[in-house]
Write a protein that holds these residues in place. Structure first.
Motif, PDB file in Angstrom:
ATOM      1  N   ALA A  35      18.976  15.936  70.109  1.00 14.83           N
ATOM      2  CA  ALA A  35      18.235  17.196  70.027  1.00 14.83           C
ATOM      3  C   ALA A  35      17.945  17.743  71.427  1.00 14.83           C
ATOM      4  O   ALA A  35      18.096  18.942  71.674  1.00 14.83           O
ATOM      5  N   VAL A  36      17.534  16.880  72.328  1.00 13.58           N
ATOM      6  CA  VAL A  36      17.285  17.307  73.710  1.00 13.58           C
ATOM      7  C   VAL A  36      18.589  17.786  74.341  1.00 13.58           C
ATOM      8  O   VAL A  36      18.627  18.819  75.013  1.00 13.58           O
ATOM      9  N   GLN A  37      19.661  17.046  74.106  1.00  9.42           N
ATOM     10  CA  GLN A  37      20.961  17.395  74.669  1.00  9.42           C
ATOM     11  C   GLN A  37      21.420  18.780  74.193  1.00  9.42           C
ATOM     12  O   GLN A  37      21.918  19.575  74.978  1.00  9.42           O
ATOM     13  N   VAL A  38      21.206  19.089  72.919  1.00  9.27           N
ATOM     14  CA  VAL A  38      21.608  20.388  72.365  1.00  9.27           C
ATOM     15  C   VAL A  38      20.816  21.514  73.028  1.00  9.27           C
ATOM     16  O   VAL A  38      21.349  22.596  73.280  1.00  9.27           O
ATOM     17  N   VAL A 103      23.932  11.946  77.917  1.00  6.00           N
ATOM     18  CA  VAL A 103      23.515  11.688  79.297  1.00  6.00           C
ATOM     19  C   VAL A 103      22.533  12.747  79.798  1.00  6.00           C
ATOM     20  O   VAL A 103      21.580  12.433  80.504  1.00  6.00           O
ATOM     21  N   GLY A 104      22.723  14.002  79.429  1.00 10.68           N
ATOM     22  CA  GLY A 104      21.784  15.044  79.856  1.00 10.68           C
ATOM     23  C   GLY A 104      20.390  14.798  79.331  1.00 10.68           C
ATOM     24  O   GLY A 104      19.396  14.961  80.041  1.00 10.68           O
ATOM     25  N   ALA A 105      20.296  14.368  78.083  1.00 10.29           N
ATOM     26  CA  ALA A 105      18.985  14.055  77.502  1.00 10.29           C
ATOM     27  C   ALA A 105      18.348  12.872  78.219  1.00 10.29           C
ATOM     28  O   ALA A 105      17.141  12.869  78.474  1.00 10.29           O
ATOM     29  N   LEU A 106      19.145  11.863  78.556  1.00 14.47           N
ATOM     30  CA  LEU A 106      18.610  10.716  79.291  1.00 14.47           C
ATOM     31  C   LEU A 106      18.024  11.166  80.633  1.00 14.47           C
ATOM     32  O   LEU A 106      16.960  10.709  81.051  1.00 14.47           O
ATOM     33  N   VAL A 107      18.723  12.070  81.311  1.00 17.96           N
ATOM     34  CA  VAL A 107      18.252  12.575  82.605  1.00 17.96           C
ATOM     35  C   VAL A 107      16.959  13.362  82.429  1.00 17.96           C
ATOM     36  O   VAL A 107      15.997  13.180  83.179  1.00 17.96           O
ATOM     37  N   VAL A 108      16.910  14.241  81.430  1.00 15.58           N
ATOM     38  CA  VAL A 108      15.706  15.043  81.191  1.00 15.58           C
ATOM     39  C   VAL A 108      14.506  14.130  80.940  1.00 15.58           C
ATOM     40  O   VAL A 108      13.416  14.352  81.465  1.00 15.58           O
TER      41      VAL A 108
END
Length: 166
Positions: A35-38, A103-108
């Protein structure tokens, strides 16, 4: 430490990022990560929070994960967890499937003091960056990687999917 991070293969770097978040008590389930990645491309379109940070021209999930690990390794509150995670990832075989997709969600989530993630029952996830001007070169590198990997394509062009390690 920077040498160890810099030499991590892409997939191991993403795994190390997931492990450090787990060690710091910030682990999220795959549904939340997706969800964060989207929501990430739309959040990055609001560039007012990232003045002067150009998109990296050749980002990968691995370079983004390594940049974030380097940033976390510099922070006294996450340094030990980052050291442990980098060493653990070299031998870790679990969680490889599907992890690079988020990976983007992990970074956020790793940048919890820099990013506000809000869940809305009807709208999903909203991401807002709350930053002062970015002068830290490690933080600039992380956001440059994020912009390069997840920013929307110019009008009229489809954004390519991020390069994910095999």
């Amino acid at each position: 430490m920077a040498v160890h991070i810099a030499t991590l293969p892409d997939l191991d770097a993403v795994i190390a990022l997931r492990l450090v978040l787990h060690r710091l008590g910030l682990a999220s389930d795959m549904e939340t990560l997706r969800a964060v990645q989207v929501g990430l491309p739309a959040a990055l379109e609001r560039r007012e929070a990232l003045p002067g940070v150009p998109p990296d021209p050749a980002p990968t999930a691995g370079t983004l994960a390594r940049a974030t690990l380097a940033l976390l390794a510099e922070d006294p509150t996450s340094r030990d967890a980052a050291l442990w995670a980098v060493e653990e990832a070299r031998a870790e075989q679990a969680e490889r499937d599907g992890l690079t997709v988020v990976v983007g969600a992990l970074v956020v989530i790793a940048l919890r003091t820099e990013v506000l993630i809000e869940r809305h029952p009807k709208k999903g996830v909203t991401i807002r960056f709350h930053l002062k001007p970015i002068s830290d070169p490690l933080l600039r590198n992380v956001f440059s990687q994020l912009l390069g990997l997840f920013s929307a394509a110019p009008p009229g062009q489809d954004a390519p999917p991020p390069e994910l390690p095999q």
